[in-house]
Every structure is written in structure tokens, then in C-alpha cells.
Design an enzyme around this catalytic site. Structure first.
Site, mmCIF file in Angstrom:
data_model
loop_
_atom_site.group_PDB
_atom_site.id
_atom_site.type_symbol
_atom_site.label_atom_id
_atom_site.label_comp_id
_atom_site.label_asym_id
_atom_site.label_seq_id
_atom_site.Cartn_x
_atom_site.Cartn_y
_atom_site.Cartn_z
ATOM 1 N N GLU A 105 0.868 -1.188 0.000
ATOM 2 C CA GLU A 105 0.000 0.000 0.000
ATOM 3 C C GLU A 105 0.902 1.234 0.000
ATOM 4 O O GLU A 105 1.867 1.293 0.750
ATOM 5 C CB GLU A 105 -0.908 -0.037 1.244
ATOM 6 C CG GLU A 105 -1.546 1.277 1.646
ATOM 7 C CD GLU A 105 -2.440 1.908 0.572
ATOM 8 O OE1 GLU A 105 -3.272 1.193 -0.027
ATOM 9 O OE2 GLU A 105 -2.280 3.124 0.323
ATOM 10 N N ASP B 207 -12.144 -0.992 -7.977
ATOM 11 C CA ASP B 207 -12.242 0.195 -8.825
ATOM 12 C C ASP B 207 -11.203 0.193 -9.946
ATOM 13 O O ASP B 207 -11.417 0.830 -10.984
ATOM 14 C CB ASP B 207 -12.055 1.469 -7.981
ATOM 15 C CG ASP B 207 -13.355 1.927 -7.333
ATOM 16 O OD1 ASP B 207 -14.365 1.203 -7.425
ATOM 17 O OD2 ASP B 207 -13.363 3.025 -6.734
ATOM 18 N N ARG C 294 -16.897 3.360 6.837
ATOM 19 C CA ARG C 294 -15.846 2.729 6.028
ATOM 20 C C ARG C 294 -14.692 2.256 6.891
ATOM 21 O O ARG C 294 -14.113 1.189 6.658
ATOM 22 C CB ARG C 294 -15.287 3.740 5.016
ATOM 23 C CG ARG C 294 -16.176 3.958 3.855
ATOM 24 C CD ARG C 294 -15.730 5.174 3.072
ATOM 25 N NE ARG C 294 -16.623 5.356 1.951
ATOM 26 C CZ ARG C 294 -16.400 4.891 0.734
ATOM 27 N NH1 ARG C 294 -15.288 4.256 0.448
ATOM 28 N NH2 ARG C 294 -17.278 5.071 -0.220
ATOM 29 N N TYR D 80 -27.766 8.178 6.477
ATOM 30 C CA TYR D 80 -28.017 6.936 7.223
ATOM 31 C C TYR D 80 -27.093 6.855 8.434
ATOM 32 O O TYR D 80 -26.025 7.461 8.446
ATOM 33 C CB TYR D 80 -27.886 5.691 6.339
ATOM 34 C CG TYR D 80 -26.604 5.572 5.539
ATOM 35 C CD1 TYR D 80 -25.450 5.050 6.103
ATOM 36 C CD2 TYR D 80 -26.560 5.965 4.209
ATOM 37 C CE1 TYR D 80 -24.291 4.915 5.354
ATOM 38 C CE2 TYR D 80 -25.395 5.848 3.456
ATOM 39 C CZ TYR D 80 -24.270 5.329 4.035
ATOM 40 O OH TYR D 80 -23.115 5.216 3.310
#
Ligand code: FAD
Length: 403
Positions: A36, A302, A111, A225
Site C-alpha cells: 500500500e 475500482d 468505512r 443513514y
């Protein structure tokens, strides 16, 4: 459990897609090194809807119970008219019609919580090695493996195969697919989660209902939400900018946000000051492509199928990718064959969702007579009308192994 000899697979990118892919690959019996570029693993401070196809994938990855620990299972998915404040249509996400059709829950989560659950599972798995501060610049492959080069002073990394989960602006995809830059939709999002206690008046009633609220208006919408056991309330305000210019960030500004939402109903106008303004997110996608696999390199998440967020499926599809990848790597001895099997299982479905996400955005953002007709058509649907969305929320079954 692996039915083939263990491979060494490198995963590029430690977002939701990359971590899920690393976990699925390790659970299929292989050794994984994930790299990463960021200095530490993190996700942005906003919410994520996880339809039943995603909670099924999380179950298959062994992390559903960890995610459920903090996620909220909303009772309803409600579409409201952002101008009149009236309910257009709603789906009941906890009733018998839902549970008869979908075995897994509809969840909304922060997330960070989902990312943390995947990261913890990767850290606990002895076959996964995680590195931050590693930015992949290039990948060279021959018939036996792939060599990754890094921007930092690290030695390169050689693996039997590479999964590129490096997101919307994927460097590996750019080198392999050649379909230019992502397509900017001229829409931007402002988003973030705030303590639910800060929601007052009408907004606190919506927050207390735990429903997913989608306020649809002309070329704009607001989604709300609860997340993290209901302690935080996620808000996403999205609108089309009239001042889009490809080479600058001076469009989709806060001033335009106020202007576009100016004519909305009281509930939406009440919510607007509490929408996070820390950062604006221009919204991009791409047209689907077939070329997800290039020898021993496969695209995922993605990087493979960036989509507009209107069906709330980008991360859900990345999770489905991970499950399909793990299944193929558990079955095929040759990584290139496994990648081909993975892409064959996933490509058409992801493409269909990519294409339909654009369409759903257009329906959501209709104005004038178009919006009136949409509201009339949707009003006739009951809370158990899952027929139109069911294909999105139901993944393709795993292939049946040859006897
Ligand atoms: P990313 O999250 O982009 O991760 C890519 C990772 O790769 C990053 O950590 C990055 O630092 C790293 N990286 C990049 N380049 C390199 C390199 N060269 N070397 C090493 N590492 C690298 N989806 C849903 O399912 N439900 C929703 O409700 C939903 N809502 C959304 C709302 C908005 C406003 C937006 C914009 C998107 C939404 N999505 C939703 C989509 C979802 O956020 C994405 O599809 C998902 O996060 C993609 O995950 P990923 O791991 O593929 O990519």
C-alpha cells in the site's frame, strides 16, 4: 483449502478491494504480500452501504460477524422528493419479502469499521504480509512471475502473480488497458459522518428511524443513514456543477452546493449545514472493458470497474471480486488460468452494474416533468417490490466444480 500448490501472490493497494483480495487469496491457501502506498492503512471518514451481495461476500470471507458488530441494519430504504419533502417510494429491508429473497442483511457501516475488520483478519492470517509506504511504479512480467518496482528506496518484489487493486486512478491499469483517464461526471460529493446527537428537530427523527434516506432532486441528491451502532450519522450531498473545467479544481464548490440545494425542502435545508465540507469528491467512472487480465496481472475493484455510486455498489462489487478470485485461485494451478476464470465469472455482471449506475443517477436527478413522472411511477410500488433491484443484490453463483 488449496487444491493446488501454494503460490506467492502480490496485491497492490490496501483499500477494501485489496484487503478483501488478500484475505480471499490467503484463505484459498496461498501466500500473499500486500503493498500500500500510504504511510498507514486507512479509509475515509464516511459511510458505506452494503447490500446483501456484499454481506454474503463478507460472510464468505469470514468477517461478517466482525462487521455486524458495529454496522446498522436499516429497516427501510426510502426515496424522498428533495423539493416537496414527500416520500416517493420505500423498500422494507427487514420484512418477510426481503428475508425470503435475500439470505443476508442489508447493512450500513462506517468505512473505517469495514476496513478495520478486513485489516484485522489479514493481520491475523499467517499467510498475509502487509507493507505500507510502498508505491508501485511498474510491473514487469515474464512467463514465470511478476516483478514490482517501487517509488521508494525499497527493493523490488517478485511474485508468481499480481492483483492490481490500486483504485480509480490505478497506475497498473493505465499501463495495461490504455483507455485514458477516468470519465468525470461533473458531479461532486461532500460527505462525512457526524455524531448523531448533533442532529436536531426533523433530522433527529430521520436519524432515529435508522432508515437509509435518499432525497432526490434536480441534478442533486442527499443521502443519510446511521453508522457505527447508530452513534454517527452519515450524510452525502451530491450535485452537478455548471462550472466544470477539466483542468482545475475550481468547480463543484461549497458556494455551488448552497446554490443547488437552495430550493430544497426544510428537512434537506436543515441537514445541509451539517454536511461535511472538509473535502470535495469529484465523481468519476469508466465505460466497462473486457481486459481485466494481462497474463499474470489481474485488475480488481475500482481498478477493474470504477462506477458511479448511484447503486451503492462499488465496494460491494470489489468484495464479490475478492470472493471469485479466491475461489478461482483455490481451483486452478496456473495463476493466469485462475485470473481468467475469475474475470470470466465477474466481468459481465460488474459491467452491467457500471452501466446501470449511470442510468440510476439520471433517474435520481430528473427535473420538472421527468421528476413528476418518476414519482408517479415509483409511487405505485410497494415496500416489497424487489424485482428491479434483485439482480443487483444477488451475485452469480460459484461455478460447480467438475466431478
Ligand atoms: P480504493 O479504495 O481506491 O483503494 C485503492 C488503494 O490502493 C488505496 O489505498 C491507495 O492508496 C492504493 N494505491 C493506489 N495506487 C497505488 C500504488 N501505485 N501503489 C500502492 N498502492 C496504491 N460503494 C459501495 O459499495 N457502497 C456505497 O454506499 C458507496 N458509496 C460511495 C459514495 C461515494 C461518494 C463514492 C465516491 C463512492 C462510493 N462507493 C460505494 C464506491 C466505493 O467507495 C469504491 O468502489 C471502493 O472503495 C473501491 O475500493 P478499492 O479498494 O477498489 O479502491
Amino acid at each position: 483449502p488449496v487444491t493446488t500448490s501454494p503460490l506467492h501472490i502480490a496485491v497492490v493497494g490496501g483499500g477494501i478491494g485489496g484487503l478483501a483480495a488478500a484475505l480471499a487469496t490467503a484463505r484459498a491457501g496461498h501466500r500473499v504480500t500486500l503493498v500500500e502506498r500510504a504511510a498507514r492503512f486507512a479509509e475515509i471518514g464516511a459511510g458505506l452501504q452494503l447490500a446483501p451481495n456484499a454481506s454474503l461476500a463478507l460472510d464468505e470471507l469470514g468477517v461478517l460477524s466482525a462487521v455486524r458488530h458495529t454496522a446498522v441494519a436499516p429497516p427501510r430504504l426510502v426515496m424522498m422528493d428533495a423539493l416537496t419533502g414527500e416520500e416517493i417510494t420505500a423498500l422494507d429491508l427487514r420484512g418477510a419479502a426481503y428475508t425470503d429473497r435475500f439470505a443476508h442483511p442489508y447493512l450500513v457501516t462506517h468505512r473505517t469499521d469495514l476496513h478495520a475488520a478486513l485489516l484485522a483478519a489479514c493481520r491475523e492470517h499467517p499467510a498475509v504480509t502487509l507493507h505500507t509506504g510502498h508505491t508501485v511504479t511498474e510491473a514487469d512480467q515474464d512467463g514465470s512471475g511478476v516483478h514490482l518496482h517501487f517509488a521508494e528506496a525499497h527493493a523490488g518484489l517478485t511474485a508468481d502473480a499480481v492483483v492490481a487493486a490500486d483504485g480509480l486512478h490505478s497506475r497498473l491499469r493505465r499501463a495495461l488497458v490504455g483507455d485514458g483517464e477516468p470519465v468525470c461526471s461533473r458531479y461532486v460529493a461532500f460527505r462525512g459522518a457526524l455524531p448523531t446527537a448533533r442532529m436536531t428537530g426533523r433530522m433527529s427523527q430521520h436519524a432515529a428511524s435508522e432508515a437509509v434516506m435518499v432525497w432526490a432532486g434536480p441534478r442533486m441528491h442527499l443521502v443519510q443513514y446511521p453508522v457505527r451502532r447508530g452513534e454517527l450519522y452519515n450524510q452525502v450531498a451530491v450535485f452537478e456543477s455548471d462550472r466544470y473545467t477539466p483542468d482545475s479544481d475550481d468547480w463543484g464548490t461549497e458556494a455551488e452546493l448552497e446554490e443547488r440545494f437552495g430550493g430544497s425542502c426544510d428537512a434537506v435545508r436543515d441537514a445541509l449545514p451539517l454536511v461535511s465540507r472538509d473535502r470535495r469528491w469529484p465523481l468519476f467512472d469508466r465505460a466497462p472493458v473486457d481486459s481485466w487480465v494481462h497474463g499474470r496481472i489481474a485488475l480488481l475493484g475500482d481498478a477493474a470497474h470504477p462506477m458511479l455510486q448511484y447503486l451503492a455498489q462499488g465496494a460491494c462489487q470489489a468484495l464479490e471480486d475478492a470472493v471469485a478470485l479466491g475461489e478461482a485461485l483455490g481451483r486452478c494451478a496456473d495463476p493466469a488460468d485462475a485470473f481468467t476464470a475469475y474475470a470470466d465469472r465477474r466481468r459481465a455482471r460488474a459491467a452491467r452494474i457500471q452501466t446501470n449506475a449511470r442510468r440510476f443517477g439520471e433517474i435520481c436527478h430528473l427535473e420538472g416533468m421527468g421528476a413528476t413522472l418518476r414519482n408517479m411511477l415509483l409511487a405505485s410500488r410497494g415496500p416489497e417490490a424487489f424485482d428491479d433491484i434483485s439482480w443487483v443484490w444477488t451475485p452469480a453463483p460459484a461455478p460447480v466444480p467438475a466431478p
